[in-house]
Design an enzyme around this catalytic site. Sequence first.
Site, PDB file in Angstrom:
ATOM      1  N   GLU A 289       0.897  -1.177   0.000  1.00 16.92           N
ATOM      2  CA  GLU A 289       0.000   0.000   0.000  1.00 16.92           C
ATOM      3  C   GLU A 289       0.916   1.203   0.000  1.00 16.92           C
ATOM      4  OE1 GLU A 289      -3.290  -0.428   0.087  1.00 16.92           O
ATOM      5  OE2 GLU A 289      -3.266  -2.573   0.521  1.00 16.92           O
ATOM      6  N   CYS A 323      -2.141   9.234   3.630  1.00 20.15           N
ATOM      7  CA  CYS A 323      -1.882   8.834   2.239  1.00 20.15           C
ATOM      8  C   CYS A 323      -3.036   9.269   1.355  1.00 20.15           C
ATOM      9  CB  CYS A 323      -1.672   7.340   2.151  1.00 20.15           C
ATOM     10  SG  CYS A 323      -2.972   6.438   2.973  1.00 20.15           S
TER      11      CYS A 323
HETATM   12  N1  LIG Z   1      -1.652   3.398   0.590  1.00 23.81           N
HETATM   13  C1  LIG Z   1      -1.816   3.386   1.897  1.00 23.81           C
HETATM   14  O1  LIG Z   1      -2.722   2.746   2.417  1.00 23.81           O
HETATM   15  C2  LIG Z   1      -0.884   4.161   2.775  1.00 23.81           C
HETATM   16  C3  LIG Z   1      -1.222   4.355   4.119  1.00 23.81           C
HETATM   17  C4  LIG Z   1      -0.346   5.077   4.945  1.00 23.81           C
HETATM   18  C5  LIG Z   1       0.821   5.591   4.432  1.00 23.81           C
HETATM   19  N2  LIG Z   1       1.126   5.405   3.123  1.00 23.81           N
HETATM   20  C6  LIG Z   1       2.338   5.999   2.569  1.00 23.81           C
HETATM   21  O2  LIG Z   1       3.409   5.853   3.498  1.00 23.81           O
HETATM   22  C7  LIG Z   1       4.323   6.943   3.385  1.00 23.81           C
HETATM   23  C8  LIG Z   1       4.578   7.547   4.761  1.00 23.81           C
HETATM   24  O3  LIG Z   1       5.006   6.587   5.658  1.00 23.81           O
HETATM   25  P1  LIG Z   1       6.555   6.371   6.036  1.00 23.81           P
HETATM   26  O4  LIG Z   1       7.236   7.699   6.027  1.00 23.81           O
HETATM   27  O5  LIG Z   1       6.577   5.589   7.294  1.00 23.81           O
HETATM   28  O6  LIG Z   1       7.046   5.494   4.815  1.00 23.81           O
HETATM   29  P2  LIG Z   1       8.476   4.817   4.554  1.00 23.81           P
HETATM   30  O7  LIG Z   1       8.376   4.133   3.242  1.00 23.81           O
HETATM   31  O8  LIG Z   1       9.569   5.774   4.763  1.00 23.81           O
HETATM   32  O9  LIG Z   1       8.628   3.717   5.731  1.00 23.81           O
HETATM   33  C9  LIG Z   1       7.683   2.696   5.920  1.00 23.81           C
HETATM   34  C10 LIG Z   1       8.343   1.542   6.658  1.00 23.81           C
HETATM   35  O10 LIG Z   1       9.340   0.940   5.832  1.00 23.81           O
HETATM   36  C11 LIG Z   1      10.548   0.784   6.563  1.00 23.81           C
HETATM   37  N3  LIG Z   1      11.670   0.766   5.631  1.00 23.81           N
HETATM   38  C12 LIG Z   1      12.399   1.813   5.182  1.00 23.81           C
HETATM   39  N4  LIG Z   1      13.341   1.378   4.293  1.00 23.81           N
HETATM   40  C13 LIG Z   1      13.177   0.038   4.180  1.00 23.81           C
HETATM   41  C14 LIG Z   1      13.810  -0.969   3.402  1.00 23.81           C
HETATM   42  N5  LIG Z   1      14.805  -0.687   2.578  1.00 23.81           N
HETATM   43  N6  LIG Z   1      13.378  -2.245   3.519  1.00 23.81           N
HETATM   44  C15 LIG Z   1      12.361  -2.547   4.340  1.00 23.81           C
HETATM   45  N7  LIG Z   1      11.716  -1.635   5.111  1.00 23.81           N
HETATM   46  C16 LIG Z   1      12.123  -0.357   5.025  1.00 23.81           C
HETATM   47  C17 LIG Z   1      10.525   1.955   7.516  1.00 23.81           C
HETATM   48  O11 LIG Z   1      11.439   1.754   8.573  1.00 23.81           O
HETATM   49  C18 LIG Z   1       9.059   1.948   7.950  1.00 23.81           C
HETATM   50  O12 LIG Z   1       8.834   0.959   8.930  1.00 23.81           O
HETATM   51  C19 LIG Z   1       3.664   7.906   2.410  1.00 23.81           C
HETATM   52  O13 LIG Z   1       4.224   7.713   1.136  1.00 23.81           O
HETATM   53  C20 LIG Z   1       2.195   7.477   2.417  1.00 23.81           C
HETATM   54  O14 LIG Z   1       1.473   7.813   1.257  1.00 23.81           O
HETATM   55  C21 LIG Z   1       0.301   4.700   2.295  1.00 23.81           C
END
Ligand SMILES: NC(=O)c1ccc[n+]([C@@H]2O[C@H](COP(=O)([O-])OP(=O)(O)OC[C@H]3O[C@@H](n4cnc5c(N)ncnc54)[C@H](O)[C@@H]3O)[C@@H](O)[C@H]2O)c1
Length: 525
Positions: A289, A323
């Site tokens: 997502e 999001c």
């Molecule tokens: N579509 C949806 O339902 C939905 C819902 C909420 C948030 N979002 C999206 O999430 C983003 C905001 O959240 P964020 O800042 O926490 O996102 P992010 O992608 O920075 O981090 C999400 C998670 O991934 C982990 N992560 C980071 N690098 C990684 C890697 N290389 N391998 C595995 N895991 C890794 C992070 O530590 C964190 O736990 C926005 O882009 C938003 O649109 C989408």
Amino acid sequence: MTGDPMHAPFANEPTLELRRAAVRARLADSLATLERELPISVPVRVGGDTRAGNDLSSTDPGDPERLVAHAAVASESDVDAAVRRATAGYRSWHASGAAARASALLGAAAWLRERRLELAALEVRECAKPWPEADADVCEAIDFLEYYARGAIELERGRKLLQVPGERNELRYVPRGVVAVIAPWNFPLAIACGMTAGALATGNAVVLKPAEQSPGCAEKLVQALLAGGVPAGVISLVPGEGEVGAALVRHRDVNAIAFTGSLPVGLEIMRAAVEPAPGQRHLKPVIAELGGKNCVIVAADADLDEAIPEILGSAFAFAGQKCSAASRVLVHEAIAEHLLDRLAGAVTVLDVGQADQLGTDVPPVIDREAQERVARYARLAERQGRIVAQAEPVPDRGWFCAPIVATDLAEDSEVLGEEIFGPLLAVQRVRDVERACDLVDELPFALTGGLFARDPGTVRYVRDRTPVGNLYVNRGITGAMVGRQPFGGNRLSGTGLKAGGPDYLLQFVQQRAVSENTMRHGLVV
Ligand SMILES: NC(=O)c1ccc[n+]([C@@H]2O[C@H](COP(=O)([O-])OP(=O)(O)OC[C@H]3O[C@@H](n4cnc5c(N)ncnc54)[C@H](O)[C@@H]3O)[C@@H](O)[C@H]2O)c1
């Protein structure tokens, strides 16, 4: 209907009535109680074993000096141990049956319900979620537990197949095994809970990697699951930054990955997951997502009295860090000036303040990096277009950003195409709704979208043309409710079947068809 909650149909957990003084007083009490407990200690949890540490801290975005939680960071060997425990644990968890698993999830929901004010207070402090949003997030976490518990019971019954004489055919749904859940911070309980509950309800074991910004909320979720009766062997917690998630993704014995977060990280995970590790005997599906660039179309006949407050809430509540938040308005040129005028007036008087203040419209963003990102897009908007309104002043302590409305941006401006994830709304004039739909269609993201229009023909046209996963008509574009607005995006916004919808659980299972020849010749003695 019996007294057993499982036999009651699913209903959304009601949010608090925050206009009541007595409710507001209880919120203040819960915050005071929470503050006496801070900082929360978040261990690495591998099965029943815990290891405390303070390698990682979360702080209050509104007052970065205030420590909210300190967490141990999982090492590669912790991740390995967690996956091994999960591999050993999931079969008996699955064998316990959907009803037993559902009962544990409902136990977890009850635990959250009993502590809902304290948990909302934690979200206020750890993620600067204003009270209404923090309360709604706790309710959504409860909803996911209740909804998927029921869904898994239904799934366990299997689907009907064609039967012919002499043959018995069955279609069963079996768990994938070990699911790595990697969560974002912006819905710190609900999203981590939704992915985890979906996996657990269908008989998988989960290793949860929460966002580094919100380990305290994740610890409470795991406490709820354990208290509800989920065995320690099937839920492990591995706090840390991205590399902990990456170690989990790489692990040979992870069977599936449920990820919610940004597009770049989602792509990195998919690339890593596609390559089998030495000795790996399965493919690792990634349920992703991802981000969005959500547009609201305003037709010439729209009711602006309705549209303005709804656009404002969709763009600026929780500082635009949903999001689903509105980030671009495509307005018919006939009413564009009028809309801009009214939006500008409304934005200038937004109250930018601390999340614990009930009057706050726009809280701080999550961290310094987010503040700098929003500032960079604000500078671009100024250079490539025109700032129409900006709410100022904003507090100087904490990660605050002034909410901004920008317009007259060049069509290729990054402000119009990229996810900003902050309180910046771009308004663009269009000659008609068809042109607005073309612009939406050109975007790589397709998460949410909105339309304000009176003519039912326009509503039908946009409904049929839009690529987005969730279209909202004549209302705000955030706040999807479990069971009512199944949520998730298309195109680069996600791979998954919609969260909080009837098909979500299918991603956590494999299908097994069993066909038996029932024409027996003789008896087994
Ligand atoms: N579509 C949806 O339902 C939905 C819902 C909420 C948030 N979002 C999206 O999430 C983003 C905001 O959240 P964020 O800042 O926490 O996102 P992010 O992608 O920075 O981090 C999400 C998670 O991934 C982990 N992560 C980071 N690098 C990684 C890697 N290389 N391998 C595995 N895991 C890794 C992070 O530590 C964190 O736990 C926005 O882009 C938003 O649109 C989408």
